[in-house]
Design a protein around this motif. Structure first.
Motif, mmCIF file in Angstrom:
data_model
loop_
_atom_site.group_PDB
_atom_site.id
_atom_site.type_symbol
_atom_site.label_atom_id
_atom_site.label_comp_id
_atom_site.label_asym_id
_atom_site.label_seq_id
_atom_site.Cartn_x
_atom_site.Cartn_y
_atom_site.Cartn_z
ATOM 1 N N GLN A 17 31.616 31.373 30.255
ATOM 2 C CA GLN A 17 30.444 31.291 29.910
ATOM 3 C C GLN A 17 30.764 32.416 31.019
ATOM 4 O OE1 GLN A 17 27.833 28.296 31.913
ATOM 5 N NE2 GLN A 17 28.618 26.506 31.129
ATOM 6 N N ILE A 18 31.527 32.503 32.322
ATOM 7 C CA ILE A 18 31.195 33.836 33.201
ATOM 8 C C ILE A 18 31.894 35.531 32.127
ATOM 9 C CG2 ILE A 18 32.333 35.298 34.606
ATOM 10 C CD1 ILE A 18 32.400 32.814 36.069
ATOM 11 N N ARG A 134 44.556 35.937 39.198
ATOM 12 C CA ARG A 134 43.849 34.389 41.115
ATOM 13 C C ARG A 134 42.446 34.924 41.407
ATOM 14 N NH1 ARG A 134 49.081 36.280 40.630
ATOM 15 N NH2 ARG A 134 51.056 34.631 40.789
ATOM 16 N N PHE A 135 42.002 33.737 41.779
ATOM 17 C CA PHE A 135 40.613 33.569 42.312
ATOM 18 C C PHE A 135 40.349 32.931 42.670
ATOM 19 C CE2 PHE A 135 40.909 31.656 37.999
ATOM 20 C CZ PHE A 135 40.708 30.399 38.052
ATOM 21 N N THR A 139 32.824 32.495 40.750
ATOM 22 C CA THR A 139 31.732 33.320 40.591
ATOM 23 C C THR A 139 31.854 34.429 39.409
ATOM 24 O OG1 THR A 139 32.214 34.431 42.333
ATOM 25 C CG2 THR A 139 31.451 32.874 43.108
ATOM 26 N N PRO A 140 31.096 34.761 38.615
ATOM 27 C CA PRO A 140 31.313 36.531 38.349
ATOM 28 C C PRO A 140 32.347 37.428 38.677
ATOM 29 C CG PRO A 140 28.845 35.573 37.785
ATOM 30 C CD PRO A 140 29.332 34.985 39.252
ATOM 31 N N GLU A 141 31.803 37.462 39.790
ATOM 32 C CA GLU A 141 32.777 39.234 40.984
ATOM 33 C C GLU A 141 33.734 38.857 41.049
ATOM 34 O OE1 GLU A 141 28.228 38.540 41.559
ATOM 35 O OE2 GLU A 141 29.834 37.750 42.159
ATOM 36 N N GLU A 142 34.714 36.827 41.497
ATOM 37 C CA GLU A 142 35.236 36.764 41.221
ATOM 38 C C GLU A 142 36.614 37.455 40.268
ATOM 39 O OE1 GLU A 142 37.541 35.027 44.365
ATOM 40 O OE2 GLU A 142 37.049 37.369 45.055
ATOM 41 N N ARG A 145 36.662 40.203 38.491
ATOM 42 C CA ARG A 145 37.668 41.108 39.333
ATOM 43 C C ARG A 145 39.056 40.459 38.940
ATOM 44 N NH1 ARG A 145 41.407 39.548 42.508
ATOM 45 N NH2 ARG A 145 40.066 37.464 43.537
ATOM 46 N N ALA A 146 39.378 38.995 39.255
ATOM 47 C CA ALA A 146 40.681 38.361 38.742
ATOM 48 C C ALA A 146 40.997 38.378 37.647
ATOM 49 C CB ALA A 146 40.304 37.197 38.713
ATOM 50 N N PHE A 147 40.724 38.658 36.310
ATOM 51 C CA PHE A 147 41.340 38.917 35.105
ATOM 52 C C PHE A 147 41.380 40.821 34.513
ATOM 53 C CE2 PHE A 147 40.083 34.783 34.025
ATOM 54 C CZ PHE A 147 40.634 34.426 32.906
ATOM 55 N N SER A 148 40.839 41.544 35.814
ATOM 56 C CA SER A 148 40.802 43.043 35.613
ATOM 57 C C SER A 148 42.043 43.107 36.199
ATOM 58 C CB SER A 148 39.383 43.457 35.748
ATOM 59 O OG SER A 148 38.965 43.589 36.955
ATOM 60 N N SER A 149 42.143 42.349 37.326
ATOM 61 C CA SER A 149 43.892 43.182 37.505
ATOM 62 C C SER A 149 44.701 41.801 37.936
ATOM 63 C CB SER A 149 42.815 43.039 39.419
ATOM 64 O OG SER A 149 42.623 41.869 40.027
#
Length: 202
Positions: A17-18, A134-135, A139-142, A145-149
């Protein structure tokens, strides 16, 4: 196809969903196992450990003279699927994947579960790139961020979890068997001292 493997179904659904944003998500089920697809991405949730370690064949007989409790300390171990339907679907999707991301929990147990998923992927697809997201919270922010890095799986941390799992199996089984057999033998002696016929051990 980008395959994302989460630790649980609810996490796979939320991650989809995110990452999908406004894009429509389609849910498919195979043998009771859900996958969530959007664009060229599919997410699937495990049920924690979908494989377990067990002793190699021949160590299931508790009163075997060939394999007494102390022999379990040096016994070989192997892995068996505990959730065959999930294992089958993970490997089916892995064959078509062009990228796989392990998105299990951010702790030792999650790293071990991630390594187990990695091994399932590698068993059917040796070349697909596998990374680790890793998160600390879904949450959308986490998640973004986790999938972009995304980085690599921590095999050392996973090995620590696996070592604990093996120690738990070997020592737990050997001590349980020893205490159980000793208690039964003690019971036999009690019956003899009390002048009763001891029951046969089964």
């Amino acid at each position: 196809m980008h395959l994302i493997i989460a630790e649980k179904n609810i996490a796979a659904n939320r991650i989809a969903q995110i990452l999908a944003g406004p894009e429509k998500i389609s849910q498919k089920k195979e043998s009771g196992v859900s996958q969530y697809q959007f664009g060229d991405t599919a997410t699937i949730g495990l049920r924690g450990h979908v494989v377990e370690i067990d002793f190699v064949e021949g160590y299931s007989n508790w009163r075997s003279e060939t394999h007494p409790p102390r022999s379990l300390i040096d016994a070989g171990v192997l892995k068996r699927p505990t959730e065959p339907a999930i294992v089958k679907l993970v490997q089916k999707l892995s064959k078509k994947a062009t990228r796989v991301t392990i998105a299990t929990d951010f702790d030792t147990e999650g790293e071990l579960i991630g390594k187990e998923a990695y091994e399932l992927v590698r068993a059917v697809n040796q070349r697909v790139p596998v990374d680790r997201a890793r998160f600390s919270a879904i949450t959308p922010e986490e998640i973004n961020r986790a999938f972009s890095s995304a980085s690599e799986l921590d095999f050392d941390l996973a090995a620590a979890g696996e070592a604990r799992q093996i120690v738990d199996l070997i020592w737990g089984a050997s001590l349980t068997r020893f205490i159980s057999l000793a208690a039964r033998r003690g019971g036999q002696i009690f019956y003899l001292l009390a002048g009763y016929k001891a029951p046969r051990l089964r």
